[in-house]
Design an enzyme around this catalytic site. Sequence first.
Site, PDB file in Angstrom:
ATOM      1  N   GLY A  13       4.753  14.997   3.255  1.00 56.22           N
ATOM      2  CA  GLY A  13       3.565  14.226   2.919  1.00 56.22           C
ATOM      3  C   GLY A  13       2.575  14.166   4.073  1.00 56.22           C
ATOM      4  N   GLY A  15      -0.133  12.370   4.065  1.00 55.09           N
ATOM      5  CA  GLY A  15      -0.970  11.191   3.842  1.00 55.09           C
ATOM      6  C   GLY A  15      -1.086  10.422   5.155  1.00 55.09           C
ATOM      7  N   PHE A  16      -1.369   9.125   5.042  1.00 52.81           N
ATOM      8  CA  PHE A  16      -1.597   8.328   6.257  1.00 52.81           C
ATOM      9  C   PHE A  16      -0.373   8.291   7.165  1.00 52.81           C
ATOM     10  CE2 PHE A  16      -4.953   6.684   3.523  1.00 52.81           C
ATOM     11  CZ  PHE A  16      -6.010   6.694   4.410  1.00 52.81           C
ATOM     12  N   GLY A  17       0.806   8.082   6.565  1.00 49.21           N
ATOM     13  CA  GLY A  17       2.025   7.962   7.364  1.00 49.21           C
ATOM     14  C   GLY A  17       2.430   9.283   7.988  1.00 49.21           C
ATOM     15  N   VAL A  81       7.743  19.550  -2.941  1.00 48.80           N
ATOM     16  CA  VAL A  81       9.181  19.340  -2.730  1.00 48.80           C
ATOM     17  C   VAL A  81       9.762  18.773  -4.019  1.00 48.80           C
ATOM     18  CG1 VAL A  81      10.892  18.006  -1.451  1.00 48.80           C
ATOM     19  CG2 VAL A  81       8.964  19.046  -0.243  1.00 48.80           C
ATOM     20  N   GLU A 172     -13.136  -3.520  -6.248  1.00 50.36           N
ATOM     21  CA  GLU A 172     -14.087  -2.522  -5.738  1.00 50.36           C
ATOM     22  C   GLU A 172     -14.690  -1.704  -6.873  1.00 50.36           C
ATOM     23  OE1 GLU A 172     -12.323  -1.643  -1.253  1.00 50.36           O
ATOM     24  OE2 GLU A 172     -11.853  -0.252  -2.849  1.00 50.36           O
ATOM     25  N   ASP A 302       4.035   4.023   1.442  1.00 52.86           N
ATOM     26  CA  ASP A 302       4.210   3.513   0.076  1.00 52.86           C
ATOM     27  C   ASP A 302       5.596   3.824  -0.491  1.00 52.86           C
ATOM     28  OD1 ASP A 302       1.645   2.639   0.218  1.00 52.86           O
ATOM     29  OD2 ASP A 302       0.837   3.948  -1.356  1.00 52.86           O
TER      30      ASP A 302
HETATM   31  C1  LIG Z   1      -7.906   3.927  -5.018  1.00 51.18           C
HETATM   32  C2  LIG Z   1      -7.126   3.437  -3.808  1.00 51.18           C
HETATM   33  C3  LIG Z   1      -7.739   2.612  -2.879  1.00 51.18           C
HETATM   34  C4  LIG Z   1      -7.039   2.169  -1.750  1.00 51.18           C
HETATM   35  N1  LIG Z   1      -7.686   1.379  -0.853  1.00 51.18           N
HETATM   36  C5  LIG Z   1      -7.040   1.013   0.276  1.00 51.18           C
HETATM   37  C6  LIG Z   1      -7.719   0.262   1.289  1.00 51.18           C
HETATM   38  O1  LIG Z   1      -8.887  -0.092   1.138  1.00 51.18           O
HETATM   39  N2  LIG Z   1      -7.026  -0.049   2.416  1.00 51.18           N
HETATM   40  C7  LIG Z   1      -5.731   0.349   2.620  1.00 51.18           C
HETATM   41  O2  LIG Z   1      -5.160   0.084   3.687  1.00 51.18           O
HETATM   42  N3  LIG Z   1      -5.068   1.028   1.676  1.00 51.18           N
HETATM   43  C8  LIG Z   1      -5.682   1.381   0.521  1.00 51.18           C
HETATM   44  N4  LIG Z   1      -5.008   2.096  -0.445  1.00 51.18           N
HETATM   45  C9  LIG Z   1      -3.562   2.360  -0.257  1.00 51.18           C
HETATM   46  C10 LIG Z   1      -3.321   3.517   0.684  1.00 51.18           C
HETATM   47  O3  LIG Z   1      -4.089   4.633   0.303  1.00 51.18           O
HETATM   48  C11 LIG Z   1      -1.836   3.846   0.692  1.00 51.18           C
HETATM   49  O4  LIG Z   1      -1.110   2.698   1.045  1.00 51.18           O
HETATM   50  C12 LIG Z   1      -1.538   4.957   1.683  1.00 51.18           C
HETATM   51  O5  LIG Z   1      -2.186   6.145   1.280  1.00 51.18           O
HETATM   52  C13 LIG Z   1      -0.039   5.192   1.816  1.00 51.18           C
HETATM   53  O6  LIG Z   1       0.171   6.186   2.758  1.00 51.18           O
HETATM   54  P1  LIG Z   1       1.417   7.167   2.620  1.00 51.18           P
HETATM   55  O7  LIG Z   1       1.393   8.035   3.826  1.00 51.18           O
HETATM   56  O8  LIG Z   1       2.627   6.399   2.315  1.00 51.18           O
HETATM   57  O9  LIG Z   1       1.120   8.033   1.309  1.00 51.18           O
HETATM   58  P2  LIG Z   1      -0.141   8.881   0.886  1.00 51.18           P
HETATM   59  O10 LIG Z   1      -1.300   8.641   1.754  1.00 51.18           O
HETATM   60  O11 LIG Z   1      -0.299   8.644  -0.572  1.00 51.18           O
HETATM   61  O12 LIG Z   1       0.340  10.376   1.124  1.00 51.18           O
HETATM   62  C14 LIG Z   1       1.412  10.940   0.436  1.00 51.18           C
HETATM   63  C15 LIG Z   1       1.286  12.446   0.521  1.00 51.18           C
HETATM   64  O13 LIG Z   1       2.480  13.039   0.006  1.00 51.18           O
HETATM   65  C16 LIG Z   1       2.166  14.148  -0.792  1.00 51.18           C
HETATM   66  N5  LIG Z   1       3.265  14.364  -1.730  1.00 51.18           N
HETATM   67  C17 LIG Z   1       3.762  13.481  -2.643  1.00 51.18           C
HETATM   68  N6  LIG Z   1       4.800  14.030  -3.296  1.00 51.18           N
HETATM   69  C18 LIG Z   1       4.975  15.272  -2.788  1.00 51.18           C
HETATM   70  C19 LIG Z   1       5.903  16.316  -3.070  1.00 51.18           C
HETATM   71  N7  LIG Z   1       6.856  16.183  -3.983  1.00 51.18           N
HETATM   72  N8  LIG Z   1       5.794  17.477  -2.372  1.00 51.18           N
HETATM   73  C20 LIG Z   1       4.813  17.633  -1.440  1.00 51.18           C
HETATM   74  N9  LIG Z   1       3.914  16.661  -1.133  1.00 51.18           N
HETATM   75  C21 LIG Z   1       4.001  15.501  -1.799  1.00 51.18           C
HETATM   76  C22 LIG Z   1       0.849  13.767  -1.443  1.00 51.18           C
HETATM   77  O14 LIG Z   1       0.137  14.918  -1.850  1.00 51.18           O
HETATM   78  C23 LIG Z   1       0.158  12.987  -0.330  1.00 51.18           C
HETATM   79  O15 LIG Z   1      -0.672  13.814   0.448  1.00 51.18           O
HETATM   80  C24 LIG Z   1      -5.689   2.555  -1.577  1.00 51.18           C
HETATM   81  C25 LIG Z   1      -5.078   3.384  -2.519  1.00 51.18           C
HETATM   82  C26 LIG Z   1      -5.780   3.830  -3.625  1.00 51.18           C
HETATM   83  C27 LIG Z   1      -5.104   4.730  -4.631  1.00 51.18           C
END
Ligand SMILES: Cc1cc2nc3c(=O)[nH]c(=O)nc-3n(C[C@H](O)[C@H](O)[C@H](O)COP(=O)(O)OP(=O)(O)OC[C@H]3O[C@@H](n4cnc5c(N)ncnc54)[C@H](O)[C@@H]3O)c2cc1C
Length: 416
Positions: A13, A15-17, A81, A172, A302
Amino acid sequence: MNSHTLPHVVILGAGFGGLTAAKKLKNAPVRITLIDKNNYHLFQPLLYQVAIAALVPSQVAFPVRTIFRSQKNLTFQMGEVKGIDFDARYVKLDGSVIAYDYLILAAGGRMNFFGVETAERNAFYIKDIKSAIRTRNHLLSMFERASREADADKRRAMLTFVIAGGGPTGVEVAGALAELISHVMRKEYRELDVREARVLLLEAGNALIASYPDELRKATLKLLQKKNVEVLFNARLTDFNGQRVALANGTKVETNTLIWTAGVQAAEVIESLEAERAGSGRVRTGATLQLRDHPEVYVIGDAAYLEDEKGQSLPMLSTVAIQQGNVVADNIKHAIKGQAQHPFRYKDPGLLATIGRNAAVARIWGLSFSGFIAWLIWVGLHIYRIIGIRNRLVVLINWAWDYFFYDNQVRLITRE
Ligand SMILES: Cc1cc2nc3c(=O)[nH]c(=O)nc-3n(C[C@H](O)[C@H](O)[C@H](O)COP(=O)(O)OP(=O)(O)OC[C@H]3O[C@@H](n4cnc5c(N)ncnc54)[C@H](O)[C@@H]3O)c2cc1C
């Protein structure tokens, strides 16, 4: 040391983490494979702006390979994955396997419809680029269709926009949509009486943005009402057949649009794993974010479930994912040196939600702000957090244009 003998860290992933952990391991004696099904990092907090035609996807997404262009110890692989073997220590990626010494699961979440199957089938939502563009196409199409609809009931259903979920995203979306109607559509659809348009925000409980202090919840309600958003409390949605929303209290609303913002659950790949689970399919971790039976596996963001000192579950927010990304990167460095693992403690940086032009609520340094000052803080912080100087500039120019000319630049209906 030959780089192939270095411990292999696989991060699932970008994403942010995952992104934070990968960056933090830049100078560590490890080789990293970062995997994502998309070739970009998505800035989800601004995704709703794609759905309401204010930004284009490339302004809220950034190619992963560009981010790590100069990080020599990292390889990126694009692919989905499908499973993980914790005992044999490998991930299954598109027909191949990748072995790991340490694994960081940062796969994020997906929408949670809480068992309302008709909403899952028929509602719009905003979680990835595809769903945001689908929502934008639909919203804009409703105005086109309404502009040539002679039947008043059908027209009103087309111009009634229901948003489920009174959390920060619902608030929002509701504020931004109300402004799109009153500032932009009003000028361009002269054949329509846009006073027929309604934006309804449904909240199953009795307060908006429930985790915020009381004064900000009240301020949010006032700001939304000023923008003509109708807020319904204790409004639990039970059905949406594409033409009508039904609530548990018997209320029915004729509408062609339901935007679901009411909940998030762990990503599919996370739900398929054999691990101890908490609500919404999230993996219950120890305080150090490791799996109890597999300490070489860390779960963050998340996908992870962890409680704070007061027994409250940590929110699904980017700030949690980022702080956890930093801690697990440090913990992997400690593990390599045979040192103890550090527990994760969330440092709450405050709360922030925007409700549209000149309107936001914020809780920072123990102080509550609402209105213009909070909105300025929101703008500044989001510009700062977007990845890439070019994206920052383009978003800033776009927002300035929309602000001064009351316009949303991206009103394109593109066929899927
Ligand atoms: C519309 C919206 C608005 C938001 N607004 C805010 C805000 O204002 N402030 C705030 O702090 N948070 C906000 N959030 C929440 C925030 O975006 C999440 O908490 C954050 O993105 C979590 O980070 P993460 O690294 O856990 O996952 P994510 O950032 O979701 O990243 C997960 C990554 O894993 C990848 N992935 C998933 N499954 C697979 C797989 N099987 N194989 C390969 N890759 C995979 C995805 O493509 C993605 O790139 C918002 C969320 C949404 C949907």
